[in-house]
Design a protein around this motif. Structure first.
Motif, PDB file in Angstrom:
ATOM      1  N   SER A   1     -18.360  28.354 -33.508  1.00 35.96           N
ATOM      2  CA  SER A   1     -16.999  28.766 -33.874  1.00 35.96           C
ATOM      3  C   SER A   1     -15.999  27.641 -33.663  1.00 35.96           C
ATOM      4  O   SER A   1     -16.276  26.656 -32.987  1.00 35.96           O
ATOM      5  CB  SER A   1     -16.573  29.992 -33.057  1.00 35.96           C
ATOM      6  OG  SER A   1     -16.459  29.661 -31.688  1.00 35.96           O
ATOM      7  N   ASN A   2     -14.832  27.820 -34.251  1.00 35.44           N
ATOM      8  CA  ASN A   2     -13.722  26.895 -34.056  1.00 35.44           C
ATOM      9  C   ASN A   2     -12.961  27.330 -32.810  1.00 35.44           C
ATOM     10  O   ASN A   2     -12.661  28.508 -32.653  1.00 35.44           O
ATOM     11  CB  ASN A   2     -12.778  26.936 -35.264  1.00 35.44           C
ATOM     12  CG  ASN A   2     -13.476  26.540 -36.532  1.00 35.44           C
ATOM     13  OD1 ASN A   2     -13.978  25.440 -36.643  1.00 35.44           O
ATOM     14  ND2 ASN A   2     -13.544  27.457 -37.490  1.00 35.44           N
ATOM     15  N   PRO A   3     -12.633  26.400 -31.916  1.00 35.72           N
ATOM     16  CA  PRO A   3     -11.915  26.784 -30.705  1.00 35.72           C
ATOM     17  C   PRO A   3     -10.459  27.149 -30.981  1.00 35.72           C
ATOM     18  O   PRO A   3      -9.855  26.633 -31.927  1.00 35.72           O
ATOM     19  CB  PRO A   3     -12.008  25.536 -29.822  1.00 35.72           C
ATOM     20  CG  PRO A   3     -12.188  24.410 -30.770  1.00 35.72           C
ATOM     21  CD  PRO A   3     -12.922  24.965 -31.957  1.00 35.72           C
ATOM     22  N   THR A   4      -9.926  28.043 -30.172  1.00 42.13           N
ATOM     23  CA  THR A   4      -8.522  28.421 -30.310  1.00 42.13           C
ATOM     24  C   THR A   4      -7.933  28.698 -28.938  1.00 42.13           C
ATOM     25  O   THR A   4      -8.652  29.090 -28.023  1.00 42.13           O
ATOM     26  CB  THR A   4      -8.336  29.651 -31.208  1.00 42.13           C
ATOM     27  OG1 THR A   4      -6.939  29.898 -31.381  1.00 42.13           O
ATOM     28  CG2 THR A   4      -9.003  30.890 -30.639  1.00 42.13           C
TER      29      THR A   4
ATOM     30  N   LEU B   1     -14.225  32.380 -36.478  1.00 46.15           N
ATOM     31  CA  LEU B   1     -15.159  32.049 -37.552  1.00 46.15           C
ATOM     32  C   LEU B   1     -14.668  32.721 -38.821  1.00 46.15           C
ATOM     33  O   LEU B   1     -14.074  33.799 -38.771  1.00 46.15           O
ATOM     34  CB  LEU B   1     -16.564  32.602 -37.247  1.00 46.15           C
ATOM     35  CG  LEU B   1     -17.326  32.035 -36.066  1.00 46.15           C
ATOM     36  CD1 LEU B   1     -18.482  32.958 -35.703  1.00 46.15           C
ATOM     37  CD2 LEU B   1     -17.856  30.670 -36.436  1.00 46.15           C
ATOM     38  N   SER B   2     -14.939  32.097 -39.950  1.00 48.21           N
ATOM     39  CA  SER B   2     -14.627  32.749 -41.217  1.00 48.21           C
ATOM     40  C   SER B   2     -15.677  32.368 -42.250  1.00 48.21           C
ATOM     41  O   SER B   2     -16.297  31.309 -42.166  1.00 48.21           O
ATOM     42  CB  SER B   2     -13.231  32.362 -41.701  1.00 48.21           C
ATOM     43  OG  SER B   2     -13.135  30.970 -41.889  1.00 48.21           O
ATOM     44  N   GLY B   3     -15.871  33.272 -43.195  1.00 51.30           N
ATOM     45  CA  GLY B   3     -16.855  33.058 -44.250  1.00 51.30           C
ATOM     46  C   GLY B   3     -16.668  34.078 -45.348  1.00 51.30           C
ATOM     47  O   GLY B   3     -15.704  34.852 -45.349  1.00 51.30           O
TER      48      GLY B   3
ATOM     49  N   TYR C   1     -11.879  36.800 -34.878  1.00 44.61           N
ATOM     50  CA  TYR C   1     -10.999  36.064 -33.974  1.00 44.61           C
ATOM     51  C   TYR C   1     -11.178  36.699 -32.609  1.00 44.61           C
ATOM     52  O   TYR C   1     -10.935  37.897 -32.435  1.00 44.61           O
ATOM     53  CB  TYR C   1      -9.539  36.175 -34.436  1.00 44.61           C
ATOM     54  CG  TYR C   1      -8.615  35.212 -33.747  1.00 44.61           C
ATOM     55  CD1 TYR C   1      -8.435  33.925 -34.240  1.00 44.61           C
ATOM     56  CD2 TYR C   1      -7.927  35.570 -32.592  1.00 44.61           C
ATOM     57  CE1 TYR C   1      -7.583  33.026 -33.608  1.00 44.61           C
ATOM     58  CE2 TYR C   1      -7.085  34.681 -31.952  1.00 44.61           C
ATOM     59  CZ  TYR C   1      -6.913  33.409 -32.468  1.00 44.61           C
ATOM     60  OH  TYR C   1      -6.079  32.514 -31.837  1.00 44.61           O
ATOM     61  N   ALA C   2     -11.644  35.918 -31.637  1.00 49.23           N
ATOM     62  CA  ALA C   2     -11.968  36.459 -30.322  1.00 49.23           C
ATOM     63  C   ALA C   2     -11.388  35.563 -29.236  1.00 49.23           C
ATOM     64  O   ALA C   2     -11.646  34.363 -29.224  1.00 49.23           O
ATOM     65  CB  ALA C   2     -13.481  36.570 -30.164  1.00 49.23           C
ATOM     66  N   VAL C   3     -10.608  36.159 -28.333  1.00 51.10           N
ATOM     67  CA  VAL C   3      -9.990  35.402 -27.243  1.00 51.10           C
ATOM     68  C   VAL C   3     -10.065  36.200 -25.948  1.00 51.10           C
ATOM     69  O   VAL C   3     -10.155  37.426 -25.964  1.00 51.10           O
ATOM     70  CB  VAL C   3      -8.513  35.044 -27.548  1.00 51.10           C
ATOM     71  CG1 VAL C   3      -8.418  33.996 -28.640  1.00 51.10           C
ATOM     72  CG2 VAL C   3      -7.706  36.281 -27.913  1.00 51.10           C
ATOM     73  N   SER C   4     -10.028  35.468 -24.831  1.00 57.92           N
ATOM     74  CA  SER C   4     -10.005  36.130 -23.528  1.00 57.92           C
ATOM     75  C   SER C   4      -9.003  35.441 -22.619  1.00 57.92           C
ATOM     76  O   SER C   4      -8.641  34.279 -22.824  1.00 57.92           O
ATOM     77  CB  SER C   4     -11.391  36.136 -22.880  1.00 57.92           C
ATOM     78  OG  SER C   4     -11.792  34.826 -22.546  1.00 57.92           O
TER      79      SER C   4
ATOM     80  N   ARG D   1     -20.027  36.249 -27.532  1.00 56.34           N
ATOM     81  CA  ARG D   1     -20.932  37.009 -28.401  1.00 56.34           C
ATOM     82  C   ARG D   1     -20.340  37.128 -29.804  1.00 56.34           C
ATOM     83  O   ARG D   1     -21.044  36.998 -30.800  1.00 56.34           O
ATOM     84  CB  ARG D   1     -21.181  38.397 -27.796  1.00 56.34           C
ATOM     85  CG  ARG D   1     -22.055  39.293 -28.663  1.00 56.34           C
ATOM     86  CD  ARG D   1     -22.423  40.586 -27.954  1.00 56.34           C
ATOM     87  NE  ARG D   1     -21.267  41.445 -27.702  1.00 56.34           N
ATOM     88  CZ  ARG D   1     -21.318  42.546 -26.965  1.00 56.34           C
ATOM     89  NH1 ARG D   1     -22.455  42.919 -26.389  1.00 56.34           N
ATOM     90  NH2 ARG D   1     -20.240  43.282 -26.784  1.00 56.34           N
ATOM     91  N   ALA D   2     -19.036  37.352 -29.885  1.00 59.19           N
ATOM     92  CA  ALA D   2     -18.376  37.525 -31.184  1.00 59.19           C
ATOM     93  C   ALA D   2     -18.160  36.200 -31.907  1.00 59.19           C
ATOM     94  O   ALA D   2     -18.306  36.120 -33.132  1.00 59.19           O
ATOM     95  CB  ALA D   2     -17.037  38.235 -30.992  1.00 59.19           C
ATOM     96  N   ALA D   3     -17.785  35.162 -31.154  1.00 56.29           N
ATOM     97  CA  ALA D   3     -17.502  33.838 -31.730  1.00 56.29           C
ATOM     98  C   ALA D   3     -18.187  32.795 -30.850  1.00 56.29           C
ATOM     99  O   ALA D   3     -17.556  32.212 -29.976  1.00 56.29           O
ATOM    100  CB  ALA D   3     -15.998  33.598 -31.794  1.00 56.29           C
TER     101      ALA D   3
END
Length: 192
Positions: free
Chosen positions: A136-139, A150-152, A158-161, A129-131
């Motif tokens: 989004s770009n994967p991380t 994502l950035s703009g 920055y969202a991770v699980s 939902r956030a990214a």
């Protein structure tokens, strides 16, 4: 050369069982395309694909009250990572880890940190939902975590699980590295 299908073998029985199971859910018209009395049935065939329902995500966190400090991110660390002074900190009502909202002197939110612990599919859903995966770009930082960023001009997320835990950081700064730094700090502080 292919071997003939043999009903007396385990492979033959397994094949028959698989074929029967595959046909069990199909709509198969009567032979001759009629209802048995010579009239057309008019029933079209269809294929149904079943998918898992989307997980029920909690609502977006909202600030509840002013606090002295975020329980897992010191104000000085938030100021250092985001590059702005913090005039006020508010938290949401979630337990065990409330979302922290860090405000600028002009009253605007500059940084938020959300930590969710629970079901793995919900944690992944919060990250998506956030990214969103499509935009989004994967991380995969820190090690063992995965998500996106994502950035703009309006800021970055920055969202991770990892398993049943999600960490989502938003910043009013356009550099996602600032949000990643905060996420890494939060994960280290909470020992996640």
């Amino acid at each position: 050369m292919r071997r003939p299908f043999a009903f007396g073998t385990r492979a033959g029985l397994a094949g028959l069982a698989a074929a029967t199971a595959a046909l069990a859910g199909c709509d198969i018209p009567e032979p001759g395309g009629d209802g048995g009395d010579g009239t057309a049935t008019g029933q079209p065939t269809r294929t149904v694909t079943r998918t898992e329902p989307a997980p029920q995500l909690p609502p977006e966190p909202q600030p509840a009250g002013v606090v002295d400090a975020c329980p897992y991110l010191p104000t000085a660390d938030a100021e250092r990572a985001n590059g702005q002074g913090v005039s006020e900190v508010r938290t949401s009502a979630e337990k065990p880890h409330p979302t922290c909202f860090f405000y600028r002197p002009d009253g605007e939110v500059q940084l938020t940190t959300q930590v969710f612990t629970g079901e793995p599919d919900v944690a992944t859903g919060i990250v998506n939902r956030a990214a969103p995966i499509d935009t989004s770009n994967p991380t995969e930082q820190p090690a063992g975590w995965s998500g996106g960023y994502l950035s703009g001009d309006d800021g970055a997320v920055y969202a991770v699980s990892k398993q049943g835990t999600a960490v989502v950081v938003t910043t009013n700064q356009s550099q996602s590295v600032k949000a990643r730094t905060v996420a890494t700090d939060v994960i280290a502080t909470l020992g996640l």
